[in-house]
Design a protein around this motif. Structure first.
Motif, mmCIF file in Angstrom:
data_model
loop_
_atom_site.group_PDB
_atom_site.id
_atom_site.type_symbol
_atom_site.label_atom_id
_atom_site.label_comp_id
_atom_site.label_asym_id
_atom_site.label_seq_id
_atom_site.Cartn_x
_atom_site.Cartn_y
_atom_site.Cartn_z
ATOM 1 N N SER A 55 -1.035 2.866 -6.623
ATOM 2 C CA SER A 55 0.113 3.335 -7.504
ATOM 3 C C SER A 55 0.298 4.780 -7.608
ATOM 4 O O SER A 55 0.958 5.221 -8.550
ATOM 5 N N SER A 92 -5.050 5.655 -7.620
ATOM 6 C CA SER A 92 -3.844 6.042 -8.276
ATOM 7 C C SER A 92 -3.618 7.720 -8.131
ATOM 8 O O SER A 92 -2.574 8.359 -8.718
ATOM 9 N N VAL A 129 -0.625 -3.813 -2.026
ATOM 10 C CA VAL A 129 -0.195 -4.014 -3.022
ATOM 11 C C VAL A 129 0.213 -2.451 -3.537
ATOM 12 O O VAL A 129 -0.472 -1.591 -3.628
ATOM 13 N N LEU A 130 1.584 -2.291 -3.581
ATOM 14 C CA LEU A 130 2.135 -1.124 -3.881
ATOM 15 C C LEU A 130 3.121 -0.727 -4.999
ATOM 16 O O LEU A 130 3.919 -1.645 -5.166
ATOM 17 N N SER A 131 2.802 0.194 -5.966
ATOM 18 C CA SER A 131 3.409 0.303 -7.169
ATOM 19 C C SER A 131 3.911 1.937 -6.867
ATOM 20 O O SER A 131 4.496 2.380 -8.021
ATOM 21 N N GLY A 132 3.315 2.466 -6.132
ATOM 22 C CA GLY A 132 3.531 3.948 -6.023
ATOM 23 C C GLY A 132 4.706 4.484 -4.929
ATOM 24 O O GLY A 132 5.539 3.598 -4.768
ATOM 25 N N ASN A 133 4.333 5.533 -4.574
ATOM 26 C CA ASN A 133 5.389 6.386 -3.693
ATOM 27 C C ASN A 133 4.754 6.667 -2.380
ATOM 28 O O ASN A 133 3.536 6.758 -2.221
ATOM 29 N N GLU A 136 8.913 -0.737 -9.082
ATOM 30 C CA GLU A 136 8.782 0.766 -9.312
ATOM 31 C C GLU A 136 8.340 1.482 -7.939
ATOM 32 O O GLU A 136 8.463 2.829 -7.824
ATOM 33 N N ALA A 137 7.830 0.740 -6.928
ATOM 34 C CA ALA A 137 7.559 1.309 -5.512
ATOM 35 C C ALA A 137 8.775 1.916 -4.867
ATOM 36 O O ALA A 137 9.752 1.477 -5.025
ATOM 37 N N SER A 138 8.394 3.268 -4.091
ATOM 38 C CA SER A 138 9.538 3.470 -3.286
ATOM 39 C C SER A 138 8.799 4.075 -1.870
ATOM 40 O O SER A 138 7.663 4.393 -1.779
ATOM 41 N N LYS A 181 5.301 -5.079 -2.992
ATOM 42 C CA LYS A 181 5.808 -4.192 -3.472
ATOM 43 C C LYS A 181 6.294 -4.333 -4.845
ATOM 44 O O LYS A 181 7.251 -5.404 -5.122
ATOM 45 N N SER A 182 6.122 -3.530 -6.027
ATOM 46 C CA SER A 182 6.520 -3.677 -7.380
ATOM 47 C C SER A 182 8.149 -3.044 -7.214
ATOM 48 O O SER A 182 8.358 -2.269 -6.462
#
Length: 99
Positions: free
Chosen positions: A53, A35, A67-71, A87-89, A84-85
């Motif tokens: 994240s 995180s 598993v990606l929800s971060g940047n 919210e991910a970029s 990828k969620s």
């Protein structure tokens, strides 16, 4: 884990909630939960897993499971699986891993 100066090698379950200044390398059997910031980029070998994240400052080379929800300030490369969620970029800029 507080700030980690230099490269981080992950061989088991590792939780990073702060900052890694070097390359983060997840070896087979390793499980990373991040995180915090991974400034030097992320390498995930086959048989390894990473849940991110936070922010990855360079490319991700993925041969395992991500598993990606971060940047990601770089690109995601390699044949590994990526979930990828919304919210991910991913910027798509080529920012090679640090050595």
């Amino acid at each position: 884990m507080d700030q980690h100066i230099g490269d981080l090698i992950v061989t088991d379950v590792t939780i990073v909630s702060r900052h890694v200044t070097g390359l983060t390398h997840v070896k087979p059997g390793g499980n990373l939960i991040a995180s915090g910031g991974l400034s030097g980029g992320l390498k995930i070998e086959a048989g390894a897993n990473a849940v991110v994240s936070g922010e990855v400052g360079r490319n991700i080379h993925n041969e395992g499971n991500l598993v990606l929800s971060g940047n990601v300030l770089g690109r995601i490369l390699g044949p590994g699986s990526v979930i990828k969620s919304a919210e991910a970029s991913v910027s798509g800029d080529d920012r090679p891993l640090t050595s």
